[in-house]
Design a protein around this motif. Sequence first.
Motif, PDB file in Angstrom:
ATOM      1  N   ARG A   1       0.819  -1.207   0.000  1.00 38.40           N
ATOM      2  CA  ARG A   1       0.000   0.000   0.000  1.00 38.40           C
ATOM      3  C   ARG A   1       0.859   1.267   0.000  1.00 38.40           C
ATOM      4  O   ARG A   1       0.468   2.301  -0.559  1.00 38.40           O
ATOM      5  CB  ARG A   1      -0.930  -0.007   1.215  1.00 38.40           C
ATOM      6  CG  ARG A   1      -1.910   1.138   1.233  1.00 38.40           C
ATOM      7  CD  ARG A   1      -2.982   0.910   2.271  1.00 38.40           C
ATOM      8  NE  ARG A   1      -3.764  -0.264   1.954  1.00 38.40           N
ATOM      9  CZ  ARG A   1      -4.756  -0.298   1.065  1.00 38.40           C
ATOM     10  NH1 ARG A   1      -5.068   0.792   0.395  1.00 38.40           N
ATOM     11  NH2 ARG A   1      -5.420  -1.413   0.850  1.00 38.40           N
TER      12      ARG A   1
ATOM     13  N   SER B   1      -4.950  -6.741   5.728  1.00 37.67           N
ATOM     14  CA  SER B   1      -3.717  -6.518   4.980  1.00 37.67           C
ATOM     15  C   SER B   1      -2.816  -7.742   5.076  1.00 37.67           C
ATOM     16  O   SER B   1      -3.028  -8.639   5.899  1.00 37.67           O
ATOM     17  CB  SER B   1      -2.976  -5.301   5.538  1.00 37.67           C
ATOM     18  OG  SER B   1      -2.474  -5.599   6.836  1.00 37.67           O
TER      19      SER B   1
ATOM     20  N   ASN C   1      -9.464  -1.753  -1.611  1.00 36.50           N
ATOM     21  CA  ASN C   1      -9.482  -2.358  -0.270  1.00 36.50           C
ATOM     22  C   ASN C   1     -10.319  -3.633  -0.211  1.00 36.50           C
ATOM     23  O   ASN C   1     -10.758  -4.034   0.875  1.00 36.50           O
ATOM     24  CB  ASN C   1      -9.984  -1.366   0.784  1.00 36.50           C
ATOM     25  CG  ASN C   1      -9.043  -0.207   0.996  1.00 36.50           C
ATOM     26  OD1 ASN C   1      -7.831  -0.387   1.011  1.00 36.50           O
ATOM     27  ND2 ASN C   1      -9.594   0.983   1.128  1.00 36.50           N
TER      28      ASN C   1
END
Length: 335
Positions: free
Chosen positions: A42, A160, A324
Amino acid sequence: MPLTAQFDTLGGPEKIKLVDVPGQPPAADEVQLRMRVAGLNRAELLYVAGHYLVEPPIPNAPLGAEGAGEIISVGSGVTDFAEGDRVCVLPMIDWAKYGTLAEIVNVPAYALERIPEGISFEDAAAFWMAYTTAYGMIVQAGEMPLNAAGRTVLITGASSSVGTAAFQILKQIGATSIGTTRTQKKVDDLNKAGADHVIVTDDEDIGARLKEITNGKGVDLVCDSVIGDMIAPAAEALVPEGNMVLMGFQSGEIPGLPFYPILTKGITIRGFHLVWHLLDHADRRRRAVDFLSPLWASGELKPVIDRVFPLSDVSGAYAYMATNNHLGKIVIQIL
């Protein structure tokens, strides 16, 4: 000529392009790699947008912080690696000079670790950023013992690759993990990825749920990559003299510090950056590698890979990351 991902102007994933870049022999203390797979992070989205801690060398800014491949040749002074070695590029290269999203790359030899026997290039490209970050937050900065039975750790932004890696590491050291996610959509996947408990922040009271899960005791460690409206209830939920480690600000907000629990509970809030606080320190890097590598080689640690994109769709891969909707790691198949 080998294809290389670059960007000339700041913005979103649409700014990333593939160009032909002539190869150069490796300089002293460098190796040349045929890249097989690269992992996305990210931070690279922030980098392309001009919002990261490192300023891109516009134009022709390279891209990509980690990956895996085979050594083609070595520069002078390189003695620990040889042609044909299968290696990982750790996310400690200078972003202004090097990038892993390319068919052929030169990188400094100090940024390499060998790929264990039986580990795929795909898993190798997805491993080091996620697992060393999780290890650094939990064990190094978070001071969690390697025998942590009875301890509880809260992981925010848990979908994540760092979050899914943290769940696996916490299982190895015997701690209980709690992950947060905004909606019900990812709850089952987070449980499958190893979370012992999941809190849906859009639907549940974080403080009440943490109290319920810990039977009123509180959590021993908070690892926060979001830093938004969760920081205050997370701090309130810490045990006296508990630790909070901050390693990102996905929310884009910098809230005020929760001074009441800091003062009354004596909690410690510490920042963590993977390169500056772990990989740039030889002793800390060695401890992390010595802990993680055997567990990886044995299969006890295994990256969660959401999707594999071809290099030709690198822009699309970053656009997907920006939604996301992924769980774990996104990787790019190169050669």
